[in-house]
Design an enzyme around this catalytic site. Structure first.
Site, PDB file in Angstrom:
ATOM      1  N   HIS A   1       5.460   4.619  12.540  1.00 60.67           N
ATOM      2  CA  HIS A   1       5.697   4.448  11.107  1.00 60.67           C
ATOM      3  C   HIS A   1       6.782   5.425  10.704  1.00 60.67           C
ATOM      4  O   HIS A   1       6.546   6.632  10.657  1.00 60.67           O
ATOM      5  CB  HIS A   1       4.368   4.748  10.386  1.00 60.67           C
TER       6      HIS A   1
ATOM      7  N   HIS B   1       9.969   6.836   8.166  1.00 61.48           N
ATOM      8  CA  HIS B   1      10.640   6.889   6.871  1.00 61.48           C
ATOM      9  C   HIS B   1      12.129   7.106   7.142  1.00 61.48           C
ATOM     10  O   HIS B   1      12.496   7.686   8.154  1.00 61.48           O
ATOM     11  CB  HIS B   1      10.078   8.034   6.020  1.00 61.48           C
TER      12      HIS B   1
ATOM     13  N   ARG C   1       0.832  -1.202   0.000  1.00 60.38           N
ATOM     14  CA  ARG C   1       0.000   0.000   0.000  1.00 60.38           C
ATOM     15  C   ARG C   1       0.876   1.265   0.000  1.00 60.38           C
ATOM     16  O   ARG C   1       1.057   1.907  -1.020  1.00 60.38           O
ATOM     17  CB  ARG C   1      -0.941  -0.022   1.237  1.00 60.38           C
TER      18      ARG C   1
ATOM     19  N   CYS D   1       9.083   9.588  -1.030  1.00 58.05           N
ATOM     20  CA  CYS D   1       8.712  10.639  -0.101  1.00 58.05           C
ATOM     21  C   CYS D   1       8.266  11.767  -1.006  1.00 58.05           C
ATOM     22  O   CYS D   1       9.104  12.457  -1.575  1.00 58.05           O
ATOM     23  CB  CYS D   1       9.950  10.990   0.718  1.00 58.05           C
TER      24      CYS D   1
ATOM     25  N   ASN E   1      10.071   4.725   2.965  1.00 51.02           N
ATOM     26  CA  ASN E   1       9.835   3.953   4.176  1.00 51.02           C
ATOM     27  C   ASN E   1      11.091   3.220   4.627  1.00 51.02           C
ATOM     28  O   ASN E   1      11.914   2.798   3.820  1.00 51.02           O
ATOM     29  CB  ASN E   1       8.762   2.897   3.897  1.00 51.02           C
TER      30      ASN E   1
END
Lengths: 305, 305
Positions: A207, A209, A15, A240, A249
């Protein structure tokens, strides 16, 4: 430093990863999700139900989900930006849905075309609907560690969204480092603001990056503060959007590699995961930046000279 | 987690960085060293005195050093693999020399063509020579966190080299993560083994590569254990000779970016450093992988839509 016995990873490459890459065929998405399911990962964010006009990469979400092998041990989820998306996810058969809202007004507007207040106002109704359909709602708070437009985000602002999510009936929250502005300091300050009011029973996920190299340092800081759930993307796929050319990520294999070395269990087979990163690389058709994919794990030795 | 008020960085791009890139002209090396000197960095490893046959990149070490601006506030140093190299460094006017020895027998043989015992046997003589010439010797222990040929290196083995270095009269030691096998666990285990016997007065520095994404997590772990000196390479230049295609040294601007955000002083002007990373990129002629170079610091915002 504190470390837990076990960490739970949610794989987001299908996703969040593919949503930020040029579109790929549904068959490739299905192949990637099914390969990920065989690595020992217990949670996979499979698709999102968003406007196909805004995000053509996810236009085939229902088709992809229908064709995916459903492994009973895996918690698959979908992301949705609003009630309409949540309905579509539930109709497609998902029992876990992530609803995204930004801590930044400007980013929420840019990302999902409405104000933060409008997003929050819809939450109670979304949670009630999900409850009726026996599904779980997680609220993902984007730009929790900083906004590419507004800069620093006051942790108190994030804490207020956590409270709104709890009041609305969401069972979980996640903190998104949407454009890689997270640092150990920001992780600490966020948790200082959020943990006291949220209490110990609200599951929280982070989460990250790796836009500026801090992803694993952030993760270590969060572990030290008791966080044991993280998103990651195999091969580090996903860019990004507000930092062109920058890595996206944090790569799942980099997370698993470090955690296993620390003796923290993830349930994942690292070799199988690296093979899946190779598949991800083949699917997106560009060399991925994951160090563990490129150099191999620290245990892969060079023949002696 | 513990954090210090100040961290001292040694810039190694001119030596460790350029030594692992295709050769560049002396003029570019001089330009890079002089630009680094204007960023506020207080320590620069400028060149190495090694066999020009084995390392053609450093054949012009004396010429480069002769032409470099010598800023009085900066501690410039050279690296040498043996007594002959140390002599050349002293003759060229250096007052700080790093002598490298590997914790791994196989790597020491591959890197400098002799056994660890042979390297250690020369140390007392090297330290005596340096003392006579009023210079300082630091022993860099390569493969401290793992060897690409042998795998894990027992921390006790590294501790024995630290003891030998102290007995020989070396004033400082550094732990090199030569091929990016370092992880938070390995940092912790190394310091557990080394700190008790070395005592609190021996200055220790850590040198990380970001081959597998762990560099800043390692640095954070080391900070928590009281380490306040680190190597870093502007733009992250320098490869990892045993992991082709993998990223090399941790980028100085990524280290400074994270530390400043934490409120840890480095004395470095981050903007000037990023401009110097751009110069380094121009000199090596390939896009560098430093996230802070590519995406900018977290404070560089995107215009609002």
């Amino acid at each position: 430093m504190h470390q837990p016995e076990r960490v739970s990873l949610r794989e987001v490459a299908p996703r969040d990863g593919l949503q930020n890459e040029p579109p790929v065929p549904a068959a490739d998405k299905i192949r990637l999700i099914d390969a990920l399911a065989r690595t020992g990962l217990s949670r996979i964010e499979a698709v999102s139900f968003v406007s196909p006009k805004a995000v053509p990469q996810m236009a085939d979400a229902a088709e992809v989900w229908a064709a995916v092998e459903k492994h009973p041990g895996i918690r698959y989820s979908a992301l949705a930006p609003n009630r309409r998306g949540v309905e579509r996810a539930l109709d497609a058969g998902f029992t876990a849905v992530e609803v995204v809202v930004s801590a930044s007004e400007t980013h929420n507007k840019a990302n999902i075309g409405r104000s933060v207040a409008e997003s929050l106002a819809e939450l109670p109704d979304i949670c009630a609907l999900a409850k009726e359909r026996l599904a779980a709602i997680e609220v993902i708070i984007a730009t929790s560690f900083g906004c590419p437009f507004e800069g620093d985000i006051a942790p108190a602002k994030v804490a207020r969204i956590v409270e709104a999510a709890q009041e609305a009936g969401a069972g979980r929250v996640a903190f998104g480092d949407t454009t890689g502005m997270g640092t150990p300091r920001r992780v600490t300050e966020l948790l200082d603001a959020v943990q006291p009011s949220a209490g110990p029973d609200l599951p929280m996920l982070m989460h990250f990056h790796d836009t500026r190299g801090t992803a694993l340092a952030n993760l270590l800081t969060a572990l030290d503060r008791g966080i044991t759930e993280f998103d990651a993307s195999v091969g580090g796929i996903g860019g990004c959007p507000f930092a062109p050319g920058a890595s996206g990520n944090v790569a799942t294999e980099e997370v698993v590699h470090m955690l296993h070395d620390m003796g923290v269990d993830t349930g994942v087979d690292l070799d199988a995961l690296i093979r899946t990163a190779e598949l991800a690389q083949e699917i997106v058709g560009r060399p991925l930046e994951s160090g563990v994919l490129r150099a191999g794990p620290r245990t892969s030795l060079t023949p002696r000279p």
